[in-house]
Design a protein around this motif. Sequence first.
Motif: not given
Length: 195
Positions: A114, A174, A178
């Motif tokens: 992250n 994720f 992203s």
Amino acid sequence: MYLFVFYCIFLVALFVIPSYLTYKRTGINPFKFSKEETAINYVGKAYKVISAIAFITITINAFTPSQMLFLTPIESLKSDNLVWIGYGLLHLSFITIFIAQRNMANEWRIGIDNENKVNLITTGLFGISRNPIFLGVIIVFIGLFLIIPNVVTAVVLVSGIIVIQVQVRLEEEFLIASLGDEYKEYMAKVKRWLL
């Protein structure tokens, strides 16, 4: 004893060394699991337990094989042919993971990053499978079960597949968040596994 030596080389060559080299080249620690109570960190903990059980089983098999009786062998699956297939799968997984890691280069991570920019890798084995490293790990669990068929390696196989399936889906969420359309286009072109 060969299985024990191979597994030690497997762990060092495919996880320890690439992680160290990634850190030296980029300054980024590729181990991205933390102690926070998140789904991905629980997956990381589960994977550590599964890996430890596999390693302990392989160690017992190598150094005190008489104790393997306590792991409830599955006699109907004991076969020289299955053992050879198992070793073939272990070597196939080693090659697969090794090549996939080279394809990833500095993008190698264990867990979800992250903190740093994510660059999508779509070449090499990632042009055939979105998850060649996880596929390689599943192949390891299958190979281990064929070489040492017992209740413990069966649990390692089944729980390993479940944990990897969860991790893959968390990582996909994720990557969609992203990378957006870039990752969605990649998903449309390349399968999660092979089929």
